[in-house]
Design a protein around this motif. Structure first.
Motif, PDB file in Angstrom:
ATOM      1  N   ALA A 279       0.837  -1.205   0.000  1.00 62.37           N
ATOM      2  CA  ALA A 279       0.000   0.000   0.000  1.00 62.37           C
ATOM      3  C   ALA A 279       0.870   1.254   0.000  1.00 62.37           C
ATOM      4  O   ALA A 279       0.544   2.251  -0.668  1.00 62.37           O
ATOM      5  N   GLU A 280       1.979   1.222   0.723  1.00 66.96           N
ATOM      6  CA  GLU A 280       2.892   2.371   0.723  1.00 66.96           C
ATOM      7  C   GLU A 280       3.493   2.589  -0.662  1.00 66.96           C
ATOM      8  O   GLU A 280       3.619   3.730  -1.132  1.00 66.96           O
ATOM      9  N   VAL A 281       3.859   1.493  -1.322  1.00 68.51           N
ATOM     10  CA  VAL A 281       4.396   1.586  -2.679  1.00 68.51           C
ATOM     11  C   VAL A 281       3.353   2.190  -3.616  1.00 68.51           C
ATOM     12  O   VAL A 281       3.660   3.051  -4.455  1.00 68.51           O
ATOM     13  N   LEU A 282       2.094   1.782  -3.464  1.00 69.61           N
ATOM     14  CA  LEU A 282       1.044   2.290  -4.334  1.00 69.61           C
ATOM     15  C   LEU A 282       0.764   3.772  -4.098  1.00 69.61           C
ATOM     16  O   LEU A 282       0.379   4.487  -5.040  1.00 69.61           O
ATOM     17  N   ALA A 283       0.945   4.254  -2.880  1.00 65.88           N
ATOM     18  CA  ALA A 283       0.785   5.692  -2.635  1.00 65.88           C
ATOM     19  C   ALA A 283       1.789   6.479  -3.466  1.00 65.88           C
ATOM     20  O   ALA A 283       1.483   7.560  -4.002  1.00 65.88           O
ATOM     21  N   HIS A 284       2.983   5.936  -3.593  1.00 64.32           N
ATOM     22  CA  HIS A 284       4.014   6.566  -4.447  1.00 64.32           C
ATOM     23  C   HIS A 284       3.625   6.454  -5.918  1.00 64.32           C
ATOM     24  O   HIS A 284       3.718   7.432  -6.671  1.00 64.32           O
ATOM     25  N   VAL A 285       3.171   5.281  -6.331  1.00 62.40           N
ATOM     26  CA  VAL A 285       2.831   5.045  -7.737  1.00 62.40           C
ATOM     27  C   VAL A 285       1.664   5.920  -8.179  1.00 62.40           C
ATOM     28  O   VAL A 285       1.699   6.551  -9.248  1.00 62.40           O
ATOM     29  N   LEU A 286       0.619   5.975  -7.361  1.00 62.13           N
ATOM     30  CA  LEU A 286      -0.604   6.673  -7.759  1.00 62.13           C
ATOM     31  C   LEU A 286      -0.545   8.178  -7.550  1.00 62.13           C
ATOM     32  O   LEU A 286      -1.213   8.926  -8.272  1.00 62.13           O
TER      33      LEU A 286
END
Length: 306
Positions: A279-286
């Motif tokens: 989820a932390e990675v996706l915050a960066h991606v999105l």
């Protein structure tokens, strides 16, 4: 306590609870933490060489659209009996992912090893974090597990705060390339926590193959590619299965350069504590939002415009 883990996510949980030293057996796919599991005996093997097969061939080998995965793995019952475990951790959610609960209980009867068998069946993010407490209670570290769950919930809350109030892009997550398969179970929730709007799969859903036309009709703003069991380097060797599809260049995600290859096994495919890092990675991606440690290219690689 002597623990045998027959599920990579369970190995992650045991390590996260500080009990890695109690692991006496594991599967051939348990690979985290690397320095710890390398010395733990392997008690399973696959019935095919995934490295030598294409995505389509792997899908056929594991049962195709039925996703039944019969006879995918062999459990070394003699080695298991010799290890004399007190606890066996397994699952019955997906026979493609690990030795099934049915196979394990049958092996226990044959070997008369007498361990306690715990089957983990998480389908949502809450289920995944609850498994920490379930395993912790069985292993005698319930308080440690409850503290760890609270810490992980706190990290998810920080992810939500980091993306609060931002526009929510439409997101398709691909869990398999050929046939195309949308990522279900906890992945839609990971996307939602990170400020996205998940498409083509609902939270907790055990998905089925989807058509390319369905992806095109969804018109995602962001496309996440996180095949089950494939590290990013392996995914990139087959990325043409996507990029060669008709109308690829017309997808909003492609036009915007928002196609990302992610580390599926580490952060998305396995129901262990590292889904929070996902989820932390996706915050960066999105959103380019910092939520936790900086995201590396090994964790998320943008394909860019094509």
């Amino acid at each position: 306590m002597r623990i045998v883990s027959l599920l990579p996510a369970a190995t992650d949980i045991v390590a996260d609870l500080g009990l890695a030293a109690d692991l006496v057996g594991r599967t051939h796919e348990c690979d985290w933490p690397p320095a710890v599991v390398a010395s733990v005996p392997v008690v399973t093997r696959a019935e095919f060489d995934a490295d030598a097969l294409s995505s389509r061939e792997i899908s056929a080998a594991v049962g195709g659209a039925a996703h039944s995965g019969s006879s995918l793995y062999t459990l070394d019952t003699e080695a298991l009996a010799a290890l004399a475990p007190d606890v066996l951790l397994t699952q019955d959610l997906c026979r493609v992912c690990a030795v099934s609960y049915e196979s394990v209980t049958r092996a226990v009867r044959v070997t008369d090893a007498g361990p306690r068998v715990l089957s983990l069946e998480p389908k949502t993010l809450d289920d995944v974090l609850d498994c920490l407490v379930t395993v912790g209670a069985l292993l005698g570290v319930r308080e440690t597990a409850e503290r760890r769950r609270a810490e992980l919930l706190g990290r998810l809350a920080r992810v939500r705060r980091a993306v609060a109030g931002r526009p929510r892009p439409r997101v398709v997550a691909v869990e398999w390339l050929d046939p195309l398969w949308p990522a279900g179970h906890w992945v839609p929730e990971q996307i939602t926590h990170a400020g996205g709007n998940p498409l083509l799969a609902a939270p907790g859903e055990h998905t089925e193959p989807m058509t390319w036309d369905a992806v095109r009709a969804a018109r995602p703003d962001v496309l996440l590619v996180l095949p089950c069991g494939f590290p990013p380097a392996r995914t990139l060797t087959e990325i043409s299965l996507l990029t060669a599809l008709p109308g690829w260049e017309e997808l909003p995600a492609v036009r915007a350069g928002e196609v990302w290859v992610l580390d599926g096994p580490a952060y998305f495919n396995r129901p262990g504590p590292r889904v929070v890092r996902g989820a932390e990675v996706l915050a960066h991606v999105l959103h380019g939002a910092p939520a936790g440690d900086p995201v590396t290219e090994a964790e998320a690689r943008r394909l860019g415009r094509t």
